[in-house]
Design a protein around this motif. Structure first.
Motif, PDB file in Angstrom:
ATOM      1  N   SER A  99       0.809  -1.221   0.000  1.00 40.72           N
ATOM      2  CA  SER A  99       0.000   0.000   0.000  1.00 40.72           C
ATOM      3  C   SER A  99       0.839   1.266   0.000  1.00 40.72           C
ATOM      4  N   LYS A 100       2.165   1.126   0.126  1.00 39.08           N
ATOM      5  CA  LYS A 100       3.034   2.294   0.049  1.00 39.08           C
ATOM      6  C   LYS A 100       3.467   2.580  -1.389  1.00 39.08           C
ATOM      7  N   ASN A 101       3.319   1.588  -2.245  1.00 38.35           N
ATOM      8  CA  ASN A 101       3.616   1.717  -3.672  1.00 38.35           C
ATOM      9  C   ASN A 101       2.482   2.506  -4.343  1.00 38.35           C
ATOM     10  N   GLU A 102       2.809   3.399  -5.275  1.00 33.94           N
ATOM     11  CA  GLU A 102       1.773   4.223  -5.907  1.00 33.94           C
ATOM     12  C   GLU A 102       0.735   3.373  -6.622  1.00 33.94           C
ATOM     13  N   THR A 103       1.198   2.340  -7.335  1.00 34.47           N
ATOM     14  CA  THR A 103       0.242   1.446  -7.992  1.00 34.47           C
ATOM     15  C   THR A 103      -0.549   0.680  -6.944  1.00 34.47           C
ATOM     16  N   GLY A 104       0.115   0.344  -5.845  1.00 37.39           N
ATOM     17  CA  GLY A 104      -0.580  -0.322  -4.761  1.00 37.39           C
ATOM     18  C   GLY A 104      -1.676   0.551  -4.181  1.00 37.39           C
ATOM     19  N   LYS A 105      -1.417   1.844  -4.049  1.00 38.95           N
ATOM     20  CA  LYS A 105      -2.439   2.774  -3.568  1.00 38.95           C
ATOM     21  C   LYS A 105      -3.619   2.828  -4.533  1.00 38.95           C
ATOM     22  N   GLU A 106      -3.318   2.735  -5.817  1.00 41.34           N
ATOM     23  CA  GLU A 106      -4.392   2.742  -6.824  1.00 41.34           C
ATOM     24  C   GLU A 106      -5.259   1.493  -6.674  1.00 41.34           C
ATOM     25  N   VAL A 107      -4.603   0.347  -6.499  1.00 40.81           N
ATOM     26  CA  VAL A 107      -5.343  -0.903  -6.322  1.00 40.81           C
ATOM     27  C   VAL A 107      -6.173  -0.836  -5.045  1.00 40.81           C
ATOM     28  N   LEU A 108      -5.590  -0.325  -3.970  1.00 41.13           N
ATOM     29  CA  LEU A 108      -6.321  -0.225  -2.707  1.00 41.13           C
ATOM     30  C   LEU A 108      -7.521   0.702  -2.847  1.00 41.13           C
ATOM     31  N   THR A 109      -7.347   1.791  -3.576  1.00 35.83           N
ATOM     32  CA  THR A 109      -8.467   2.715  -3.801  1.00 35.83           C
ATOM     33  C   THR A 109      -9.615   2.005  -4.501  1.00 35.83           C
ATOM     34  N   ARG A 110      -9.287   1.178  -5.489  1.00 39.91           N
ATOM     35  CA  ARG A 110     -10.336   0.453  -6.214  1.00 39.91           C
ATOM     36  C   ARG A 110     -10.980  -0.608  -5.325  1.00 39.91           C
ATOM     37  N   LEU A 111     -10.196  -1.191  -4.442  1.00 39.29           N
ATOM     38  CA  LEU A 111     -10.771  -2.150  -3.495  1.00 39.29           C
ATOM     39  C   LEU A 111     -11.761  -1.456  -2.567  1.00 39.29           C
ATOM     40  N   LYS A 138       0.551  -4.001 -16.015  1.00 38.91           N
ATOM     41  CA  LYS A 138       1.160  -2.837 -15.369  1.00 38.91           C
ATOM     42  C   LYS A 138       1.185  -3.002 -13.844  1.00 38.91           C
ATOM     43  N   VAL A 139       0.088  -3.488 -13.306  1.00 38.98           N
ATOM     44  CA  VAL A 139       0.021  -3.694 -11.856  1.00 38.98           C
ATOM     45  C   VAL A 139       1.031  -4.753 -11.422  1.00 38.98           C
ATOM     46  N   VAL A 140       1.099  -5.853 -12.178  1.00 39.39           N
ATOM     47  CA  VAL A 140       2.019  -6.937 -11.843  1.00 39.39           C
ATOM     48  C   VAL A 140       3.467  -6.457 -11.919  1.00 39.39           C
ATOM     49  N   GLU A 141       3.799  -5.711 -12.970  1.00 41.65           N
ATOM     50  CA  GLU A 141       5.176  -5.245 -13.174  1.00 41.65           C
ATOM     51  C   GLU A 141       5.582  -4.157 -12.174  1.00 41.65           C
ATOM     52  N   SER A 142       4.613  -3.513 -11.554  1.00 36.92           N
ATOM     53  CA  SER A 142       4.926  -2.423 -10.624  1.00 36.92           C
ATOM     54  C   SER A 142       5.560  -2.915  -9.329  1.00 36.92           C
ATOM     55  N   GLY A 143       5.424  -4.185  -9.038  1.00 31.39           N
ATOM     56  CA  GLY A 143       5.925  -4.723  -7.783  1.00 31.39           C
ATOM     57  C   GLY A 143       4.976  -4.523  -6.617  1.00 31.39           C
ATOM     58  N   ALA A 144       3.803  -4.012  -6.902  1.00 30.88           N
ATOM     59  CA  ALA A 144       2.849  -3.714  -5.830  1.00 30.88           C
ATOM     60  C   ALA A 144       2.152  -4.953  -5.291  1.00 30.88           C
ATOM     61  N   VAL A 145       2.187  -6.049  -6.073  1.00 30.27           N
ATOM     62  CA  VAL A 145       1.402  -7.226  -5.677  1.00 30.27           C
ATOM     63  C   VAL A 145       2.254  -8.489  -5.550  1.00 30.27           C
TER      64      VAL A 145
END
Length: 424
Positions: free
Chosen positions: A73-85, A408-415
């Protein structure tokens, strides 16, 4: 149809109090999405490990019927995923240290902006006040909630109970709060915060001791053994050993085999309505009418003598024989069941209170099933998820990521290491 089918729970909990709550909701049919740190997961996965390379029983027994997604959740893409959740889910459950969500950038105001119907449910050690920022664990909650000071024997130190009333007890309270808030949201269209402080939950479970605290103003607590022994009461509710807390004298008594079996005991209550049957049972028929024994008030100063005589009888019987003899007579008794006996109990397995679960890395293990039975929403206990096992599934099916967006989400390292998961 399951009772909570269609409800999506965003599970940001760890260890015991929060997972107890979300597991119960999952058993009732909610889709519980457990969010875990990539490569690490819930700390209990690696606590008290008994099978090398497999999740611990501590984790598996608190996370049945859930799906796991790894998310930084500290990763920017991770924040995007969390927002959608947050946009997608109905409830967010967390038991972080105070202020953790705010530091992540997801204050209550921000969560409401994303999803006005979101219910934010939290476990904290203490409610608002002098101690609200303090970290609390199970035994701390028992001590701060009044359980320890009233548990144990009068001449010994305070004791905590083996029942996890601070952690699991609070999780049960939180689950009720969530279901209540969901019901209100259906009518109001608005979400709300639900708070379950661990201290408050323990206090609620200790209400009879707070009852007794107030009764002290009117005089001694006559159902406590120390009254019959002529020992004065202090200013606070005392420890009462194994006395019954309901006004009917009761104690734990030795049964046949107690010399070698630490659990060869029974709990025996001398209920007034069956006093005459008890007298006949233990070979003291004259006590039915004898002065000083015939009525409950008369017997209060003789409880040690009475229970000693009853124990002379129970020591000639196994704890199960005591049950077989006393139950038809209406005499309230109960065997002291060991954890081994509970796990092996056929009746508990038949009702689903004790279940056997198969896990891909640790094999079969025994767990506690759903303690609440709904006739129209039967529970099937499924295994706990592997770390990040459902990451791609949740990204696709719940959040609608696909193609380049998913890549993009997978490559970001967020997940986490999704490719490694897929290969396994």
């Amino acid at each position: 149809m399951k009772a909570l089918e269609g409800v999506k729970i965003l599970d940001f909990t760890h260890v015991q109090s929060g997972p107890t709550c979300t597991q119960l909701l999952a058993w009732f049919g909610a889709d519980v999405i457990k969010v875990e740190r990539p490569g690490v997961g819930d700390a209990t996965r690696q606590q008290l490990v008994d099978v090398p390379g497999a999740d611990s029983l501590y984790f598996t027994m608190l996370n049945h019927n859930k799906r796991s997604i790894e998310l930084n959740s500290k990763n920017e893409t991770g924040k995007e995923v969390l927002t959608r959740l947050i946009e997608t889910c109905d409830v967010m459950v967390e038991n972080f240290a105070p202020g953790a969500l705010d530091r992540m950038g997801f204050t209550w105001e921000r969560i409401q902006e994303i999803n006005p119907k979101m219910i934010l449910a939290s476990v904290k050690g203490f409610g608002p006040g002098n101690y609200e920022d303090c970290k609390v664990y199970e035994n701390v909650a028992q001590c701060a909630g009044g359980a320890a000071s009233t548990t144990g024997f009068r001449d010994g130190p305070p004791l905590v109970t083996g029942a996890q009333i601070g952690d699991s007890g609070t999780g049960l309270h939180l689950a009720l709060g969530i279901v209540t808030a969901l019901y209100q949201a259906q009518r109001s269209g608005q979400g709300q915060k639900v708070l379950a402080p661990m201290q408050d939950g323990v206090i609620n479970l200790c209400r009879v001791k707070l009852r007794d605290q107030q009764r002290l103003k009117a005089g001694p607590l006559k159902e406590y053994s120390q009254y019959g022994e002529g020992i004065e009461f202090g200013e606070a509710t005392p420890r009462a050993g194994n006395d019954s807390g309901g006004g009917q004298p009761g104690r734990i008594l030795k049964c046949k085999g107690w010399e070698d079996d630490p659990n060869a005991y029974t709990y025996f209550i001398t209920q007034a309505a069956v006093w005459e049957k008890i007298c006949d049972l233990i070979g003291e028929p004259e006590w039915k009418t004898k002065e000083g024994y015939a009525t409950p008030p008369e017997r209060l100063d003789k409880l040690n003598e009475i229970f000693t005589r009853i124990e002379d009888w129970t020591k000639t019987k196994t704890k199960f024989e005591v049950m077989d003899i006393c139950n038809p007579l209406g005499i309230p008794v109960g065997p002291i069941l060991s954890t081994k006996e509970i796990i092996e109990d056929d009746g508990l397995r038949k009702t689903g209170t004790i279940v056997e679960v198969d896990h891909p890395k640790r094999g079969k293990y025994v767990s506690v099933g759903c303690p609440i039975k709904l006739s129209g929403s039967p529970v099937e206990v499924t295994r706990s998820p592997l770390l990040g096992e459902h990451t791609v599934e949740i990204l696709r099916e719940v959040l609608g990521y696909d193609g380049e967006a998913l890549a993009k989400v997978v490559e970001s390292g967020a997940v986490g290491d999704v490719n490694k998961q897929a290969a396994e």
